[in-house]
Write a protein that holds these residues in place. Structure first.
Motif, PDB file in Angstrom:
ATOM      1  N   PRO A  60      46.363  13.078 -18.462  1.00 21.69           N
ATOM      2  CA  PRO A  60      45.105  13.321 -17.221  1.00 21.69           C
ATOM      3  C   PRO A  60      45.943  12.498 -16.331  1.00 21.69           C
ATOM      4  N   ARG A  61      46.972  11.521 -16.816  1.00 22.45           N
ATOM      5  CA  ARG A  61      48.139  10.797 -14.750  1.00 22.45           C
ATOM      6  C   ARG A  61      49.274  12.939 -13.931  1.00 22.45           C
ATOM      7  N   GLY A  62      48.569  13.184 -14.691  1.00 26.87           N
ATOM      8  CA  GLY A  62      49.853  14.738 -13.801  1.00 26.87           C
ATOM      9  C   GLY A  62      50.810  15.137 -14.205  1.00 26.87           C
ATOM     10  N   GLN A  95      46.410  18.403 -29.976  1.00 27.61           N
ATOM     11  CA  GLN A  95      45.512  17.823 -28.707  1.00 27.61           C
ATOM     12  C   GLN A  95      44.205  18.527 -28.518  1.00 27.61           C
ATOM     13  N   ALA A  96      43.304  17.851 -28.075  1.00 26.56           N
ATOM     14  CA  ALA A  96      42.107  18.371 -28.162  1.00 26.56           C
ATOM     15  C   ALA A  96      41.270  19.911 -26.996  1.00 26.56           C
ATOM     16  N   GLU A  97      40.955  20.660 -27.020  1.00 30.27           N
ATOM     17  CA  GLU A  97      41.020  21.430 -26.720  1.00 30.27           C
ATOM     18  C   GLU A  97      39.940  21.943 -25.220  1.00 30.27           C
ATOM     19  N   PRO A  98      40.137  22.329 -24.011  1.00 28.93           N
ATOM     20  CA  PRO A  98      40.682  23.779 -23.982  1.00 28.93           C
ATOM     21  C   PRO A  98      42.142  22.876 -23.901  1.00 28.93           C
ATOM     22  N   VAL A  99      42.887  23.959 -23.869  1.00 29.30           N
ATOM     23  CA  VAL A  99      44.688  24.223 -23.337  1.00 29.30           C
ATOM     24  C   VAL A  99      44.811  25.280 -22.733  1.00 29.30           C
ATOM     25  N   PRO A 100      45.416  25.230 -21.279  1.00 26.16           N
ATOM     26  CA  PRO A 100      45.590  26.401 -20.895  1.00 26.16           C
ATOM     27  C   PRO A 100      47.438  26.663 -21.067  1.00 26.16           C
ATOM     28  N   ALA A 101      47.114  28.041 -20.965  1.00 26.92           N
ATOM     29  CA  ALA A 101      48.010  29.432 -21.308  1.00 26.92           C
ATOM     30  C   ALA A 101      48.529  28.617 -20.807  1.00 26.92           C
ATOM     31  N   TRP A 102      49.460  28.459 -19.622  1.00 31.09           N
ATOM     32  CA  TRP A 102      50.735  27.762 -19.039  1.00 31.09           C
ATOM     33  C   TRP A 102      50.938  26.188 -19.500  1.00 31.09           C
ATOM     34  N   TRP A 103      50.387  25.260 -20.277  1.00 29.34           N
ATOM     35  CA  TRP A 103      50.504  24.462 -21.129  1.00 29.34           C
ATOM     36  C   TRP A 103      51.687  25.105 -22.153  1.00 29.34           C
ATOM     37  N   ASP A 104      51.213  26.032 -23.102  1.00 31.70           N
ATOM     38  CA  ASP A 104      51.865  26.359 -24.018  1.00 31.70           C
ATOM     39  C   ASP A 104      52.910  26.905 -23.784  1.00 31.70           C
ATOM     40  N   ASP A 105      52.911  28.138 -22.660  1.00 34.88           N
ATOM     41  CA  ASP A 105      54.395  28.851 -21.939  1.00 34.88           C
ATOM     42  C   ASP A 105      55.424  27.158 -21.702  1.00 34.88           C
ATOM     43  N   GLN A 106      54.824  26.238 -20.926  1.00 35.36           N
ATOM     44  CA  GLN A 106      56.074  25.003 -21.090  1.00 35.36           C
ATOM     45  C   GLN A 106      56.523  24.544 -22.236  1.00 35.36           C
ATOM     46  N   LEU A 107      55.966  24.693 -23.289  1.00 34.83           N
ATOM     47  CA  LEU A 107      56.312  24.118 -24.720  1.00 34.83           C
ATOM     48  C   LEU A 107      56.999  24.891 -24.973  1.00 34.83           C
ATOM     49  N   ARG A 108      57.338  26.042 -25.131  1.00 32.73           N
ATOM     50  CA  ARG A 108      57.544  27.388 -25.953  1.00 32.73           C
ATOM     51  C   ARG A 108      59.126  27.264 -25.071  1.00 32.73           C
ATOM     52  N   GLU A 109      59.073  26.920 -23.412  1.00 30.56           N
ATOM     53  CA  GLU A 109      60.215  27.532 -22.647  1.00 30.56           C
ATOM     54  C   GLU A 109      60.942  25.779 -23.587  1.00 30.56           C
ATOM     55  N   VAL A 153      48.140  15.464  -9.618  1.00 34.06           N
ATOM     56  CA  VAL A 153      47.738  15.900 -10.574  1.00 34.06           C
ATOM     57  C   VAL A 153      47.613  17.594 -10.115  1.00 34.06           C
ATOM     58  N   LEU A 154      48.210  18.832 -10.933  1.00 34.18           N
ATOM     59  CA  LEU A 154      48.543  19.619  -9.868  1.00 34.18           C
ATOM     60  C   LEU A 154      47.812  20.498 -10.774  1.00 34.18           C
ATOM     61  N   ARG A 155      48.028  20.838 -11.647  1.00 36.16           N
ATOM     62  CA  ARG A 155      46.600  21.589 -12.215  1.00 36.16           C
ATOM     63  C   ARG A 155      45.816  20.487 -13.797  1.00 36.16           C
ATOM     64  N   PRO A 156      44.689  21.095 -13.902  1.00 38.73           N
ATOM     65  CA  PRO A 156      43.560  21.029 -14.842  1.00 38.73           C
ATOM     66  C   PRO A 156      44.370  20.440 -16.166  1.00 38.73           C
ATOM     67  N   PRO A 157      44.566  19.006 -16.883  1.00 38.78           N
ATOM     68  CA  PRO A 157      45.363  19.045 -18.437  1.00 38.78           C
ATOM     69  C   PRO A 157      44.258  19.823 -19.171  1.00 38.78           C
ATOM     70  N   PRO A 158      45.153  19.694 -20.460  1.00 47.50           N
ATOM     71  CA  PRO A 158      44.187  20.063 -21.641  1.00 47.50           C
ATOM     72  C   PRO A 158      43.364  18.442 -22.049  1.00 47.50           C
ATOM     73  N   GLY A 159      42.185  19.506 -21.955  1.00 53.58           N
ATOM     74  CA  GLY A 159      41.344  18.644 -22.528  1.00 53.58           C
ATOM     75  C   GLY A 159      40.125  18.607 -21.794  1.00 53.58           C
ATOM     76  N   THR A 160      40.535  19.171 -20.194  1.00 59.90           N
ATOM     77  CA  THR A 160      39.219  19.327 -19.442  1.00 59.90           C
ATOM     78  C   THR A 160      38.594  20.323 -18.739  1.00 59.90           C
ATOM     79  N   SER A 161      38.071  20.222 -18.413  1.00 56.53           N
ATOM     80  CA  SER A 161      36.849  21.493 -18.481  1.00 56.53           C
ATOM     81  C   SER A 161      37.666  23.301 -17.510  1.00 56.53           C
ATOM     82  N   GLY A 162      38.179  22.247 -16.471  1.00 58.32           N
ATOM     83  CA  GLY A 162      39.395  23.099 -15.400  1.00 58.32           C
ATOM     84  C   GLY A 162      40.664  24.127 -16.456  1.00 58.32           C
TER      85      GLY A 162
END
Length: 418
Positions: A60-62, A95-109, A153-162
């Motif tokens: 949540p801190r960016g 991690q609490a949902e929702p988790v955006p697809a780009w987040w999991d993309d970064q973890l996979r990379e 904060v460039l994108r809504p982090p996991p666990g937020t409505s955005g």
């Protein structure tokens, strides 16, 4: 004996202090553990729990996974970064949902997608570390993660409505024929040994990017979407971090983006619209390779006995290269914009292109002001005229004829070659 959590807390406090002997004593206590049969296992579990909690507070801190990985590698080493990746995989599992697809993309990379068994012990075994070195590295990693400051904060982090919003148009990294063509052009530019060919290929890539950006702008103007400009962070690690930041800024400006350099954190933040951000990342990565190759060739062309230190020459070379490349990329963008605006004007009832681009540019600047209200500007200084001249020539040997050449403007502070 203290419990495992207290042992970890004491070790952290000692590492953050200035008493080296006390820090070693607390690490020795971690080695001893709680005194129970499973004391070492309890210490490992306590380290991991605290690291996972610290990571969860960063989102949540960016901070994003790639940001944490970058700074861990930069300030510590690859071993510590791999432990943090393993901890990110554990944190993702809970991690609490929702988790955006780009987040999991970064973890996979980052290959941070598995977290089975004893994470700390498994990591230490894979790294070939003895118990003392493993605990020291783990405590250092935990101390770093807990000390990281808030960032934009460039994108809504996991666990937020955005975070549940779908991926914005233009952010796709694959599947776009245009981007595939750009990647192919830039790959050729990086591999060729002829500077003129490299610059011509890069210029053509920028022309394609500019046309794609215009198409995206017109498409967005005709829809009801309420998208906001986004952002990406690009590494500007040493050596020559300032020159790399300047290159980011020049590439960003040529693609209607804004860039802010965070020297202490080792990255530049680029703000812009999705398609433009993809373009900046592609171009910056390629141009950094090209600039480094040109710099190495330029060293060989230096006059014997010039008496200048290589580092000063290199820095001046890269600064000049960045500024001249920026001019040439902007020329390509302006040519594509002019052609598109003229085509739009000939279309009956077509909305003008320039007002659309102006509105998007203003939205990017507003985003900059909201995220970085206290940003300051840094003045560029030239410390080696020979390096500056060589860098300018390396970026200016060929004309990027992408719709009409023009004489490059004089940049303030640059020696006029005439």
């Amino acid at each position: 004996m203290p419990d495992a959590d207290e042992l970890v807390a004491n070790a952290l406090a000692a590492v953050r202090g200035t008493d080296v002997r006390q820090a070693e004593r607390q690490l020795d206590q971690l080695m001893v553990g709680t005194g129970a049969v499973d004391g070492s296992t309890a210490v490992d579990a306590a380290l991991l729990r605290r690291l996972v909690r610290a990571l969860g507070r960063l989102w949540p801190r960016g901070w994003q996974p790639v940001d944490v990985d970058r700074i861990t590698s930069r300030r510590l080493d690859g071993r510590a970064a791999r432990l943090v990746r393993a901890a990110m995989a554990v944190q993702r599992r809970d991690q609490a949902e929702p988790v955006p697809a780009w987040w999991d993309d970064q973890l996979r990379e980052l290959a941070a997608t598995k977290a089975d068994g004893s994470v700390v012990a498994g990591w230490a075994s894979q790294e070939g570390l003895d118990r003392a070195d493993a605990l020291r590295s783990a405590v250092d990693a935990l101390a770093l993660v807990e000390s990281l400051p808030p960032i934009a904060v460039l994108r809504p982090p996991p666990g937020t409505s955005g975070a549940a919003l779908p991926r914005t148009a233009g952010t796709a990294r694959s599947g776009s024929p245009m981007l595939d063509r750009v990647r192919a052009l830039l790959a050729k530019a990086e591999s060729t040994t002829f500077p003129a060919e490299a610059e011509a290929l890069t210029g053509k890539a920028q022309e394609l990017i500019a046309r794609h950006s215009i198409d995206e702008a017109l498409l967005a103007a005709g829809s009801e979407r309420g998208d906001l400009p986004g952002g990406v962070r690009l590494s500007t690690d040493a050596p020559y971090a300032g020159a790399k930041a300047l290159l980011v800024q020049e590439v960003a400006a040529a693609n209607r983006c804004e860039a802010v350099w965070s020297d202490d954190l080792g990255f530049a933040t680029v703000l812009g619209w999705p398609a433009d951000l993809v373009a900046v990342e592609l171009l910056y990565t390629s141009l950094l390779v090209q600039a480094t190759a040109a710099m190495l060739r330029g060293r060989a062309e230096r006059r014997p006995g010039s008496g200048r230190r290589t580092k000063v020459w290199d820095e001046s070379f890269l600064n000049a290269f960045a500024l001249r490349i920026g001019e040439r990329l902007r020329t390509a963008t302006e040519a594509a914009t002019t052609a598109a605006d003229e085509a739009a004007a000939e279309t009956a009832g077509a909305e003008g292109l320039l007002p659309v681009l102006a509105a998007r540019g203003e939205a990017v600047r507003e985003r900059l002001d909201s995220l970085f209200p206290g940003v300051t500007r840094h003045r560029l200084s030239v410390r080696d005229a020979e390096g500056w001249s060589s860098g300018t020539s390396a970026a200016d040997r060929a004309s990027l004829d992408v719709g009409g050449a023009r004489k490059p403007r004089q940049v303030p502070g640059r020696p006029d070659p005439r």
